[in-house]
Design a protein around this motif. Structure first.
Motif, mmCIF file in Angstrom:
data_model
loop_
_atom_site.group_PDB
_atom_site.id
_atom_site.type_symbol
_atom_site.label_atom_id
_atom_site.label_comp_id
_atom_site.label_asym_id
_atom_site.label_seq_id
_atom_site.Cartn_x
_atom_site.Cartn_y
_atom_site.Cartn_z
ATOM 1 N N ASP A 64 0.866 -1.471 -0.012
ATOM 2 C CA ASP A 64 -0.012 0.024 -0.213
ATOM 3 C C ASP A 64 0.994 1.075 0.093
ATOM 4 O O ASP A 64 0.742 2.243 -0.581
ATOM 5 C CB ASP A 64 -0.802 0.146 1.193
ATOM 6 N N VAL A 71 -4.586 4.391 4.881
ATOM 7 C CA VAL A 71 -5.934 4.089 5.381
ATOM 8 C C VAL A 71 -6.214 5.141 6.428
ATOM 9 O O VAL A 71 -5.409 5.284 7.262
ATOM 10 C CB VAL A 71 -5.823 2.681 6.152
ATOM 11 N N CYS A 72 -7.418 5.506 6.342
ATOM 12 C CA CYS A 72 -8.010 6.379 7.522
ATOM 13 C C CYS A 72 -8.083 6.083 8.708
ATOM 14 O O CYS A 72 -8.714 5.177 8.939
ATOM 15 C CB CYS A 72 -9.211 7.470 7.052
ATOM 16 N N CYS A 75 -12.246 6.431 9.760
ATOM 17 C CA CYS A 75 -13.166 5.734 9.042
ATOM 18 C C CYS A 75 -12.766 4.433 8.448
ATOM 19 O O CYS A 75 -13.497 3.588 8.014
ATOM 20 C CB CYS A 75 -13.994 6.646 7.863
ATOM 21 N N GLY A 76 -11.570 4.279 8.467
ATOM 22 C CA GLY A 76 -10.805 2.872 7.789
ATOM 23 C C GLY A 76 -10.840 2.892 6.007
ATOM 24 O O GLY A 76 -10.539 1.898 5.677
ATOM 25 N N ASP A 77 -11.290 3.913 5.431
ATOM 26 C CA ASP A 77 -11.267 4.106 3.972
ATOM 27 C C ASP A 77 -9.933 3.947 3.439
ATOM 28 O O ASP A 77 -9.031 4.807 4.266
ATOM 29 C CB ASP A 77 -12.322 5.036 3.564
ATOM 30 N N LYS A 78 -9.650 3.495 2.457
ATOM 31 C CA LYS A 78 -8.298 3.534 1.959
ATOM 32 C C LYS A 78 -8.315 4.566 0.681
ATOM 33 O O LYS A 78 -9.067 4.383 -0.065
ATOM 34 C CB LYS A 78 -7.960 2.195 1.380
ATOM 35 N N GLY A 79 -7.154 5.366 0.518
ATOM 36 C CA GLY A 79 -7.256 6.558 -0.259
ATOM 37 C C GLY A 79 -5.789 7.001 -0.617
ATOM 38 O O GLY A 79 -4.724 6.322 0.079
#
Length: 85
Positions: A64, A71-72, A75-79
């Motif tokens: 990654d 990873v935030c 919120c756990g979202d990946k970006g």
């Protein structure tokens, strides 16, 4: 495998393998990127493992972090890491 890679770099790194969620043992490698995740060598595909020819203090980055993803923590979202909000 380089012995120096297997030592805890700092207290910020995870103490559970990101892949198998088991505790650290003598085969752990820590990401030097922004994720601070830990991985067991046996949990990594061979192409992502540190090379035996790498310098002992050479940085190692997980897949990654190599791709610039993060990873935030909220919120756990990946970006994309450091993406403008």
């Amino acid at each position: 495998m380089q012995a120096n890679r297997l030592k805890l770099k700092n207290d910020w790194n995870d103490h559970l393998c990101h892949e198998c969620l088991n505790h650290r043992d003598g085969t752990a490698v820590e990401c030097d990127g922004t994720c601070l995740r830990m991985f067991h060598m046996q949990c990594l595909p061979p192409h992502l493992r540190p090379k035996p020819t790498d310098a002992p203090d050479a940085p190692w980055y997980c897949e990654d972090c190599r791709r610039g993803l993060a990873v935030c923590a909220v919120c756990g979202d990946k970006g994309m890491a450091a993406a403008a909000l």
